[in-house]
Write a protein that holds these residues in place. Structure first.
Motif, short mmCIF file in Angstrom:
data_model
loop_
_atom_site.label_atom_id
_atom_site.label_comp_id
_atom_site.label_asym_id
_atom_site.label_seq_id
_atom_site.Cartn_x
_atom_site.Cartn_y
_atom_site.Cartn_z
N VAL A 32 0.86 -1.17 0.00
CA VAL A 32 0.00 0.00 0.00
C VAL A 32 0.90 1.22 0.00
O VAL A 32 1.69 1.42 0.91
N LEU A 42 -2.45 1.52 -4.89
CA LEU A 42 -2.07 0.11 -4.90
C LEU A 42 -1.48 -0.19 -6.26
O LEU A 42 -1.80 0.45 -7.25
N VAL A 71 -2.80 -8.33 -4.31
CA VAL A 71 -3.36 -7.08 -4.83
C VAL A 71 -3.38 -7.18 -6.35
O VAL A 71 -2.34 -7.28 -6.99
#
Length: 82
Positions: A32, A42, A71
C-alpha cells in the motif's frame, strides 16, 4: 508528464501523484503506497498498473490486516491472471 508520473498514475481516474519520487522510494517495501498528499495507491502484482482503492471499490482492509496479501487490478482479477 515524466516516466515516474506515468508509472504512478491511477489507471482509473488518471490522477497524477503529488510526489512520484516519494512513491518510488517505497517500492519493494510495502503493498500500500501513500503519496505526500495522503492519497493511497495500490500496484497490481500481475501487471504493475496503479490504482486508487476508492476508484475501483477495492476492499483495502484485508490487505492492511494481512488477511489477504494479493493485490490485483480489476482486469487481472476478472480474467484470472495471477
Amino acid at each position: 508528464m515524466d516516466h515516474q508520473e506515468v508509472f504512478w498514475t491511477c489507471i482509473e481516474c488518471h490522477k497524477k501523484p503529488a510526489s512520484a519520487a516519494s512513491l518510488s522510494n517505497q517500492l519493494g517495501k510495502v503493498q500500500v503506497f501513500v503519496d505526500t498528499n495522503y492519497s493511497i495507491l495500490l500496484r497490481c502484482e500481475n501487471c504493475n498498473v496503479c490504482f486508487h482503492p476508492v476508484c475501483v471499490d477495492f476492499e483495502l482492509e484485508p490487505v492492511l490486516t494481512g488477511e489477504d496479501t494479493l493485490v490485483l487490478c480489476n482486469y487481472c482479477a476478472e480474467h484470472g491472471k495471477v
